[in-house]
Write a protein that holds these residues in place. Sequence first.
Motif, PDB file in Angstrom:
ATOM      1  N   ALA A   1       0.831  -1.216   0.000  1.00 20.85           N
ATOM      2  CA  ALA A   1       0.000   0.000   0.000  1.00 20.85           C
ATOM      3  C   ALA A   1       0.864   1.265   0.000  1.00 20.85           C
ATOM      4  CB  ALA A   1      -0.941   0.008   1.204  1.00 20.85           C
ATOM      5  N   PRO A   2       1.697   1.448  -1.038  1.00 25.66           N
ATOM      6  CA  PRO A   2       2.639   2.564  -1.030  1.00 25.66           C
ATOM      7  C   PRO A   2       1.944   3.909  -1.236  1.00 25.66           C
ATOM      8  CG  PRO A   2       2.666   1.510  -3.157  1.00 25.66           C
ATOM      9  CD  PRO A   2       1.784   0.655  -2.284  1.00 25.66           C
ATOM     10  N   ASP A   3       2.583   4.955  -0.747  1.00 27.24           N
ATOM     11  CA  ASP A   3       2.109   6.303  -1.055  1.00 27.24           C
ATOM     12  C   ASP A   3       2.339   6.624  -2.528  1.00 27.24           C
ATOM     13  OD1 ASP A   3       1.289   7.323   1.591  1.00 27.24           O
ATOM     14  OD2 ASP A   3       3.385   6.974   2.101  1.00 27.24           O
ATOM     15  N   PHE A   4       3.502   6.204  -3.029  1.00 26.32           N
ATOM     16  CA  PHE A   4       3.879   6.547  -4.405  1.00 26.32           C
ATOM     17  C   PHE A   4       4.360   5.307  -5.155  1.00 26.32           C
ATOM     18  CE2 PHE A   4       4.810  10.281  -1.783  1.00 26.32           C
ATOM     19  CZ  PHE A   4       4.156  11.287  -2.470  1.00 26.32           C
ATOM     20  N   ILE A   5       4.146   5.333  -6.460  1.00 25.60           N
ATOM     21  CA  ILE A   5       4.811   4.415  -7.372  1.00 25.60           C
ATOM     22  C   ILE A   5       5.625   5.270  -8.331  1.00 25.60           C
ATOM     23  CG2 ILE A   5       4.486   2.814  -9.310  1.00 25.60           C
ATOM     24  CD1 ILE A   5       2.084   1.668  -7.855  1.00 25.60           C
ATOM     25  N   PHE A   6       6.890   4.878  -8.538  1.00 29.04           N
ATOM     26  CA  PHE A   6       7.756   5.580  -9.486  1.00 29.04           C
ATOM     27  C   PHE A   6       8.273   4.590 -10.525  1.00 29.04           C
ATOM     28  CE2 PHE A   6       8.262   8.206  -5.633  1.00 29.04           C
ATOM     29  CZ  PHE A   6       7.985   9.470  -6.153  1.00 29.04           C
ATOM     30  N   SER A   7       8.425   5.089 -11.743  1.00 26.81           N
ATOM     31  CA  SER A   7       9.032   4.316 -12.810  1.00 26.81           C
ATOM     32  C   SER A   7      10.195   5.111 -13.387  1.00 26.81           C
ATOM     33  CB  SER A   7       8.008   4.003 -13.905  1.00 26.81           C
ATOM     34  OG  SER A   7       8.623   3.278 -14.960  1.00 26.81           O
TER      35      SER A   7
ATOM     36  N   ARG B   1      -0.867   8.229  -3.286  1.00 28.85           N
ATOM     37  CA  ARG B   1      -0.613   9.644  -3.573  1.00 28.85           C
ATOM     38  C   ARG B   1      -0.077   9.877  -4.980  1.00 28.85           C
ATOM     39  NH1 ARG B   1       2.798  12.209   1.151  1.00 28.85           N
ATOM     40  NH2 ARG B   1       2.138  14.074   0.028  1.00 28.85           N
ATOM     41  N   GLY B   2      -0.184   8.889  -5.844  1.00 29.82           N
ATOM     42  CA  GLY B   2       0.155   9.113  -7.243  1.00 29.82           C
ATOM     43  C   GLY B   2       1.271   8.227  -7.757  1.00 29.82           C
ATOM     44  N   ALA B   3       1.279   8.052  -9.077  1.00 31.60           N
ATOM     45  CA  ALA B   3       2.278   7.241  -9.765  1.00 31.60           C
ATOM     46  C   ALA B   3       2.953   8.103 -10.826  1.00 31.60           C
ATOM     47  CB  ALA B   3       1.619   6.020 -10.411  1.00 31.60           C
ATOM     48  N   TYR B   4       4.286   8.092 -10.837  1.00 28.68           N
ATOM     49  CA  TYR B   4       5.045   9.038 -11.656  1.00 28.68           C
ATOM     50  C   TYR B   4       6.170   8.341 -12.405  1.00 28.68           C
ATOM     51  CZ  TYR B   4       2.549  12.174  -8.554  1.00 28.68           C
ATOM     52  OH  TYR B   4       1.553  12.805  -7.854  1.00 28.68           O
ATOM     53  N   ASN B   5       6.434   8.849 -13.600  1.00 28.47           N
ATOM     54  CA  ASN B   5       7.460   8.288 -14.478  1.00 28.47           C
ATOM     55  C   ASN B   5       8.440   9.384 -14.891  1.00 28.47           C
ATOM     56  OD1 ASN B   5       8.639   6.343 -16.460  1.00 28.47           O
ATOM     57  ND2 ASN B   5       7.761   7.763 -17.949  1.00 28.47           N
ATOM     58  N   LEU B   6       9.719   9.007 -15.032  1.00 26.25           N
ATOM     59  CA  LEU B   6      10.717   9.892 -15.634  1.00 26.25           C
ATOM     60  C   LEU B   6      10.915   9.483 -17.089  1.00 26.25           C
ATOM     61  CD1 LEU B   6      13.644  10.477 -13.098  1.00 26.25           C
ATOM     62  CD2 LEU B   6      12.407  12.240 -14.370  1.00 26.25           C
ATOM     63  N   HIS B   7      10.727  10.442 -17.992  1.00 30.95           N
ATOM     64  CA  HIS B   7      10.850  10.163 -19.427  1.00 30.95           C
ATOM     65  C   HIS B   7      11.980  11.012 -20.010  1.00 30.95           C
ATOM     66  CE1 HIS B   7       9.590   8.852 -23.385  1.00 30.95           C
ATOM     67  NE2 HIS B   7       9.633  10.116 -23.786  1.00 30.95           N
ATOM     68  N   GLY B   8      12.725  10.433 -20.952  1.00 33.09           N
ATOM     69  CA  GLY B   8      13.899  11.091 -21.499  1.00 33.09           C
ATOM     70  C   GLY B   8      13.643  11.998 -22.678  1.00 33.09           C
ATOM     71  N   SER B   9      12.668  12.881 -22.545  1.00 33.93           N
ATOM     72  CA  SER B   9      12.446  13.936 -23.547  1.00 33.93           C
ATOM     73  C   SER B   9      11.684  15.066 -22.887  1.00 33.93           C
ATOM     74  CB  SER B   9      11.656  13.407 -24.755  1.00 33.93           C
ATOM     75  OG  SER B   9      10.266  13.298 -24.447  1.00 33.93           O
TER      76      SER B   9
ATOM     77  N   THR C   1      11.617  14.631 -18.238  1.00 37.08           N
ATOM     78  CA  THR C   1      10.292  15.033 -17.776  1.00 37.08           C
ATOM     79  C   THR C   1       9.788  14.062 -16.723  1.00 37.08           C
ATOM     80  OG1 THR C   1       9.720  15.978 -19.945  1.00 37.08           O
ATOM     81  CG2 THR C   1       7.897  15.485 -18.450  1.00 37.08           C
ATOM     82  N   LEU C   2       9.353  14.590 -15.581  1.00 35.67           N
ATOM     83  CA  LEU C   2       8.639  13.799 -14.583  1.00 35.67           C
ATOM     84  C   LEU C   2       7.158  14.031 -14.804  1.00 35.67           C
ATOM     85  CD1 LEU C   2       8.910  12.000 -12.006  1.00 35.67           C
ATOM     86  CD2 LEU C   2       8.633  14.115 -10.685  1.00 35.67           C
ATOM     87  N   HIS C   3       6.402  12.961 -14.972  1.00 36.56           N
ATOM     88  CA  HIS C   3       4.982  13.119 -15.283  1.00 36.56           C
ATOM     89  C   HIS C   3       4.165  12.020 -14.611  1.00 36.56           C
ATOM     90  CE1 HIS C   3       4.624   9.724 -18.187  1.00 36.56           C
ATOM     91  NE2 HIS C   3       5.913   9.939 -18.330  1.00 36.56           N
ATOM     92  N   GLU C   4       2.883  12.281 -14.474  1.00 35.24           N
ATOM     93  CA  GLU C   4       1.972  11.272 -13.958  1.00 35.24           C
ATOM     94  C   GLU C   4       1.832  10.147 -14.974  1.00 35.24           C
ATOM     95  OE1 GLU C   4      -1.133  13.611 -11.058  1.00 35.24           O
ATOM     96  OE2 GLU C   4      -1.575  13.613 -13.210  1.00 35.24           O
ATOM     97  N   MET C   5       1.733   8.927 -14.489  1.00 40.01           N
ATOM     98  CA  MET C   5       1.494   7.800 -15.386  1.00 40.01           C
ATOM     99  C   MET C   5       0.004   7.634 -15.628  1.00 40.01           C
ATOM    100  SD  MET C   5       4.320   4.859 -14.508  1.00 40.01           S
ATOM    101  CE  MET C   5       4.470   5.066 -12.729  1.00 40.01           C
TER     102      MET C   5
END
Length: 303
Positions: free
Chosen positions: A80-86, A103-111, A136-140
Amino acid sequence: MTDAIPTNSAVVFAYHSVGVHSIKVLLARGVNIALVVTHNDNPNETIWFDSVAALCAEHNIPTLFEPEPEPLFEAVAKLAPDFIFSFYYRNMLPVPLLALAKRGAYNLHGSLLPKYRGRVPVNWAVLHGATETGATLHEMAAKPDAGAIIAQTAVPILPDDTAHDVFGKLTVASEQTLWDAIPKLLAGTAPRIINDLSKGSYFAGRKPEDGRINWQQTAQQVYNLHRAVAPPYPGAFTDQNGHRFIIKQARLANSPKANLPQGLSVVDNVVFGLCGDGRALRINELLFNGSLITASQLQQLLL
């Protein structure tokens, strides 16, 4: 009395150097990493980047390697994490899994989204002659690289930069982007900027065959291809006189070489690749059967 459940907990999906640097940022910012999911290294791939698995072993972070969907979902649900990151994880994460992050899931994308959504964005940017890219850090979301933008950091692409050069810059840019954004995510004050997909394009992955040189293209186009796939990537290649050659290092020639036939030639002990616009690449390092060959050796193979 029961143990307190750690706050600001995260499940992290990560691979590559960006994954390593990003995990280090989370640790430095006080995020409690409950689990890392990563890939097994592909024995057929040149592993030139940092190891997420090694970092997790060093920090005693629980790690799963490419788990099946159902046990993965159960493991994340239990945490039951607060965040998921990719962070440069190579698989899309399904929406039901993303929904487990409180509290949200976020991805780092290389552009610089929305530009160059999808696979291998650095290679595509270099291939197309872009002069700038970024992280770019963005919501998944259900679609790849389509969620709201949290933060971005731009980096230049210089005229002779290879994709490997640019990836080094993006690793630092990703670290900086995440470092600045994490306190805002933890505080619940991070901005969410609309990711206008109409202003960018989606690109699929690239195959080794995509590195084949078309000498009818302009010298700049061929040079961009070389830069986009230069080692440690598979490299731009050409088949000539029954032999395959891979360009390891090249530059645009200073003057036209229109008197040469298209393709590889040797002039005054220098290797050139003539292109469709009469300009050429000066090829400083050429590979044949995995080894560097000299201009004189090439000349013999082209006879």
